[in-house]
Motif scaffolding. Structure first.
Motif, PDB file in Angstrom:
ATOM      1  N   SER A  74       0.845  -1.203   0.000  1.00 38.68           N
ATOM      2  CA  SER A  74       0.000   0.000   0.000  1.00 38.68           C
ATOM      3  C   SER A  74       0.880   1.253   0.000  1.00 38.68           C
ATOM      4  N   PRO A  75       0.283   2.440  -0.211  1.00 37.12           N
ATOM      5  CA  PRO A  75       1.088   3.666  -0.241  1.00 37.12           C
ATOM      6  C   PRO A  75       1.880   3.889   1.049  1.00 37.12           C
ATOM      7  N   SER A  76       1.369   3.435   2.205  1.00 38.76           N
ATOM      8  CA  SER A  76       2.118   3.667   3.446  1.00 38.76           C
ATOM      9  C   SER A  76       3.104   2.540   3.732  1.00 38.76           C
ATOM     10  N   GLY A  77       3.234   1.588   2.813  1.00 39.55           N
ATOM     11  CA  GLY A  77       4.242   0.533   2.987  1.00 39.55           C
ATOM     12  C   GLY A  77       3.713  -0.737   3.634  1.00 39.55           C
ATOM     13  N   ARG A  78       2.404  -0.807   3.917  1.00 43.01           N
ATOM     14  CA  ARG A  78       1.841  -2.069   4.434  1.00 43.01           C
ATOM     15  C   ARG A  78       1.891  -3.096   3.314  1.00 43.01           C
ATOM     16  N   ARG A  79       2.070  -4.355   3.690  1.00 38.03           N
ATOM     17  CA  ARG A  79       2.172  -5.379   2.654  1.00 38.03           C
ATOM     18  C   ARG A  79       1.364  -6.601   3.032  1.00 38.03           C
ATOM     19  N   VAL A  80       0.713  -7.186   2.037  1.00 36.98           N
ATOM     20  CA  VAL A  80      -0.017  -8.421   2.298  1.00 36.98           C
ATOM     21  C   VAL A  80       0.253  -9.401   1.158  1.00 36.98           C
ATOM     22  N   GLU A  81       0.331 -10.669   1.529  1.00 37.54           N
ATOM     23  CA  GLU A  81       0.532 -11.704   0.523  1.00 37.54           C
ATOM     24  C   GLU A  81      -0.603 -12.703   0.696  1.00 37.54           C
ATOM     25  N   PHE A  82      -1.243 -13.089  -0.369  1.00 36.68           N
ATOM     26  CA  PHE A  82      -2.342 -14.047  -0.228  1.00 36.68           C
ATOM     27  C   PHE A  82      -2.428 -14.954  -1.437  1.00 36.68           C
ATOM     28  N   GLN A  83      -3.160 -16.057  -1.224  1.00 36.12           N
ATOM     29  CA  GLN A  83      -3.303 -17.092  -2.249  1.00 36.12           C
ATOM     30  C   GLN A  83      -4.538 -16.783  -3.093  1.00 36.12           C
ATOM     31  N   LEU A  84      -4.383 -16.803  -4.401  1.00 32.40           N
ATOM     32  CA  LEU A  84      -5.550 -16.624  -5.274  1.00 32.40           C
ATOM     33  C   LEU A  84      -6.247 -17.966  -5.415  1.00 32.40           C
ATOM     34  N   ASP A  85      -7.596 -17.966  -5.471  1.00 27.97           N
ATOM     35  CA  ASP A  85      -8.228 -19.288  -5.613  1.00 27.97           C
ATOM     36  C   ASP A  85      -8.257 -19.748  -7.072  1.00 27.97           C
ATOM     37  N   GLN A  86      -8.040 -18.821  -8.007  1.00 23.94           N
ATOM     38  CA  GLN A  86      -7.941 -19.196  -9.420  1.00 23.94           C
ATOM     39  C   GLN A  86      -6.656 -18.581  -9.964  1.00 23.94           C
ATOM     40  N   PRO A  87      -5.799 -19.360 -10.588  1.00 23.12           N
ATOM     41  CA  PRO A  87      -4.531 -18.783 -11.042  1.00 23.12           C
ATOM     42  C   PRO A  87      -4.717 -17.814 -12.202  1.00 23.12           C
ATOM     43  N   ILE A  88      -3.743 -16.940 -12.337  1.00 21.77           N
ATOM     44  CA  ILE A  88      -3.703 -16.011 -13.468  1.00 21.77           C
ATOM     45  C   ILE A  88      -2.694 -16.568 -14.463  1.00 21.77           C
ATOM     46  N   ALA A  89      -3.039 -16.534 -15.749  1.00 21.99           N
ATOM     47  CA  ALA A  89      -2.087 -17.006 -16.770  1.00 21.99           C
ATOM     48  C   ALA A  89      -1.302 -15.797 -17.260  1.00 21.99           C
ATOM     49  N   ILE A  90       0.011 -15.946 -17.321  1.00 15.11           N
ATOM     50  CA  ILE A  90       0.826 -14.820 -17.783  1.00 15.11           C
ATOM     51  C   ILE A  90       1.590 -15.224 -19.040  1.00 15.11           C
ATOM     52  N   PHE A  91       1.254 -14.536 -20.102  1.00 12.75           N
ATOM     53  CA  PHE A  91       1.821 -14.848 -21.420  1.00 12.75           C
ATOM     54  C   PHE A  91       2.866 -13.809 -21.805  1.00 12.75           C
ATOM     55  N   SER A  92       3.866 -14.249 -22.554  1.00 15.44           N
ATOM     56  CA  SER A  92       4.682 -13.283 -23.301  1.00 15.44           C
ATOM     57  C   SER A  92       3.794 -12.865 -24.468  1.00 15.44           C
ATOM     58  N   ARG A  93       3.822 -11.583 -24.837  1.00 18.88           N
ATOM     59  CA  ARG A  93       2.932 -11.135 -25.902  1.00 18.88           C
ATOM     60  C   ARG A  93       3.342 -11.682 -27.271  1.00 18.88           C
ATOM     61  N   ARG A  94       4.648 -11.957 -27.420  1.00 15.20           N
ATOM     62  CA  ARG A  94       5.059 -12.571 -28.697  1.00 15.20           C
ATOM     63  C   ARG A  94       4.337 -13.914 -28.865  1.00 15.20           C
ATOM     64  N   VAL A  95       4.265 -14.668 -27.770  1.00 13.03           N
ATOM     65  CA  VAL A  95       3.625 -15.989 -27.803  1.00 13.03           C
ATOM     66  C   VAL A  95       2.108 -15.837 -28.022  1.00 13.03           C
ATOM     67  N   LEU A  96       1.488 -14.953 -27.251  1.00 12.92           N
ATOM     68  CA  LEU A  96       0.025 -14.793 -27.356  1.00 12.92           C
ATOM     69  C   LEU A  96      -0.379 -14.283 -28.743  1.00 12.92           C
ATOM     70  N   ASN A  97       0.340 -13.248 -29.225  1.00 14.10           N
ATOM     71  CA  ASN A  97      -0.008 -12.718 -30.554  1.00 14.10           C
ATOM     72  C   ASN A  97       0.232 -13.776 -31.629  1.00 14.10           C
ATOM     73  N   GLY A  98       1.326 -14.544 -31.474  1.00 14.96           N
ATOM     74  CA  GLY A  98       1.634 -15.599 -32.450  1.00 14.96           C
ATOM     75  C   GLY A  98       0.519 -16.641 -32.480  1.00 14.96           C
ATOM     76  N   LEU A  99       0.038 -17.024 -31.292  1.00 14.76           N
ATOM     77  CA  LEU A  99      -1.028 -18.019 -31.192  1.00 14.76           C
ATOM     78  C   LEU A  99      -2.282 -17.539 -31.934  1.00 14.76           C
ATOM     79  N   LEU A 100      -2.653 -16.283 -31.681  1.00 17.18           N
ATOM     80  CA  LEU A 100      -3.884 -15.758 -32.284  1.00 17.18           C
ATOM     81  C   LEU A 100      -3.736 -15.491 -33.780  1.00 17.18           C
ATOM     82  N   LEU A 101      -2.570 -15.011 -34.198  1.00 18.29           N
ATOM     83  CA  LEU A 101      -2.358 -14.793 -35.647  1.00 18.29           C
ATOM     84  C   LEU A 101      -2.441 -16.130 -36.376  1.00 18.29           C
ATOM     85  N   ASN A 102      -1.876 -17.144 -35.746  1.00 20.82           N
ATOM     86  CA  ASN A 102      -1.904 -18.481 -36.334  1.00 20.82           C
ATOM     87  C   ASN A 102      -3.347 -18.981 -36.482  1.00 20.82           C
ATOM     88  N   MET A 103      -4.160 -18.712 -35.443  1.00 20.24           N
ATOM     89  CA  MET A 103      -5.578 -19.112 -35.514  1.00 20.24           C
ATOM     90  C   MET A 103      -6.261 -18.426 -36.693  1.00 20.24           C
TER      91      MET A 103
END
Ligand SMILES: Cc1cc2nc3c(=O)[nH]c(=O)nc-3n(C[C@H](O)[C@H](O)[C@H](O)COP(=O)(O)OP(=O)(O)OC[C@H]3O[C@@H](n4cnc5c(N)ncnc54)[C@H](O)[C@@H]3O)c2cc1C
Length: 397
Positions: A74-103
């Motif tokens: 947070s702006p005052s430096g408080r910090r929290v770490e927590f578990q997400l119940d659904q993961p986030i997918a993180i793509f390199s954009r070269r890979v994502l754009n390549g996948l979609l252009l190919n489609m």
């Protein structure tokens, strides 16, 4: 009338998906991109909502990272770490754009690596130019991204109020959690998104409020503090749409024989900057409108789909970044509640997965507030006791 040829300018996620869907249904689609699959400045994060709606993002045999932990400062430096119940997918954009252009190509779209420099004509008779040639098409889709050179010609140019400036680095390190940091007075935030073999670390701030140089300094300070060496790594700067309510409501995104999708139309969440989902979804809505031979129904489809969400976000964005809630910065309170209240943590998980939108958030918050305050008070009392015997355990409280 069903157009015989459709020109799509821009082969990012929005342009590629619309090209794929229309070509698959038998349209002649000409898809133009000046760079093809490239590492567009981006975090590359896709929520559970996006992955569920577009299962190819999960199923494709391409590289991407799945992250289930999140750390917020947070702006005052408080910090929290927590578990997400659904993961986030993180793509390199070269890979994502390549996948979609190919489609798009697999579906039959004619892909050309070309920069379109000007457009003339009208409904049914568009003429697209680059210095070497002229291309004709009956329908025109503008999917050129945030730096849309044709916006003023077809609708209204973005103003500083509609944009965020971004700056960032691709750092060859990995981590196992997403990190977000809010800074005092900044209408924006710092993020670190771990991809498979590097981090996409960046900062965004309202255009015109801070210069890109200042944003870069703030990011570099934060990276140094986190022990992340960025010297010699690739630096990027780009703009990110974060439309004002006025532009969202009034600037046309479709007209006779043309439509805009994705960032070219300004479809990103004005708070989080999430744009990949809206790029894909607007491509979907436009292709449905064209396939049903009612291109004009695109605006109605937007109005009954995600536009109301973006409008709520546009209305509250400033309050979220710089406002106060119960005597503290909103983002400080958010971190505190996430730390102390399981009910609030559930809400945060739902926000990160996309299950909880902005509409309905206020009501959920206020219904749950008494329980959240009680949970926080109990937890804070417990922590105080814990702190006395085991200092250092609660992460930065
Ligand atoms: C720093 C940053 C971080 C971000 N992080 C995230 C994130 O983590 N998650 C998320 O969901 N969103 C994120 N976004 C937003 C996301 O990047 C965009 O919303 C998304 O890329 C929009 O897709 P698009 O297809 O509309 O446009 P783009 O991806 O910008 O694609 C436009 C394409 O058009 C081509 N083009 C442009 N002009 C022409 C022309 N004249 N002729 C031919 N081709 C042309 C370009 O080469 C480009 O390939 C981020 C944005 C920024 C700037």
């Amino acid at each position: 009338m069903k157009p015989r040829s459709i020109a799509v300018i821009g082969g990012g996620p929005a342009g590629s998906l619309v090209a794929a869907k229309l070509a698959q249904s038998g349209y002649r689609v000409l898809l133009f991109d000046e760079k093809l699959a490239w590492e567009k400045p981006c975090g590359g994060g896709l929520t559970h909502k996006a992955i569920t709606r577009y299962p190819f993002l999960r199923e494709a045999h391409v590289e991407r990272n799945w992250i289930s932990r999140c750390e917020i400062t947070s702006p005052s430096g408080r910090r929290v770490e927590f578990q997400l119940d659904q993961p986030i997918a993180i793509f390199s954009r070269r890979v994502l754009n390549g996948l979609l252009l190919n489609m798009a190509v697999q579906a039959g779209a004619e892909l050309r690596q070309l920069r379109i420099t000007s457009i003339e004509g009208s409904l049914g008779h568009w003429r697209l130019h680059n210095p070497d040639r002229e291309i004709q098409a009956e329908y025109l889709i503008l999917a050129t991204g945030a730096r849309n050179p044709f916006r003023a010609q077809f609708s209204r140019a973005f103003t500083a109020d509609d944009l965020m400036a971004t700056a960032g680095y691709f750092i060859p390190r990995t981590r196992d959690s997403i990190e977000l940091q809010f800074l005092p007075g900044l209408h924006g935030y710092i993020w670190i998104f771990p991809r498979t073999n590097h981090l996409s670390a960046g900062i965004c701030g309202k255009l015109g409020a801070l210069s890109t140089t200042r944003l870069r300094e703030l990011l570099e300070q934060s990276l140094r503090k986190a022990g992340l060496a960025f010297a010699g790594t690739e630096f990027y700067a780009h703009i990110l749409p974060a439309l004002s309510l006025n532009t969202l409501r009034r600037a046309p995104v479709t007209g006779p024989g043309w439509a805009m999708i994705g960032d070219a139309a300004g479809f990103t969440d004005p708070i989080t900057g999430e744009g990949l989902y809206y790029a894909l979804r607007s491509a979907d809505l436009l292709s449905d409108a064209l396939l049903q031979e009612h291109p004009e129904s695109y605006s109605i489809r937007l109005d009954t789909d995600f536009l109301p969400e973006l409008e709520v976000a546009a209305r509250v964005a400033d309050r979220f970044f710089t406002g106060r809630w119960m005597g503290e910065a909103v983002t400080d309170r958010m971190v505190q509640f996430t730390h102390h209240s399981p009910k609030f943590r559930d809400l945060m998980c739902d926000m990160f997965s996309g299950a909880q939108g902005y509409m309905g958030l206020r009501q959920r918050l206020y219904c749950a507030l008494p329980a959240m305050v009680a949970e926080s008070a109990i937890s804070a009392l417990g922590l105080r006791g814990e702190r006395r015997c085991r200092p250092g355990i609660p992460k930065a409280f």
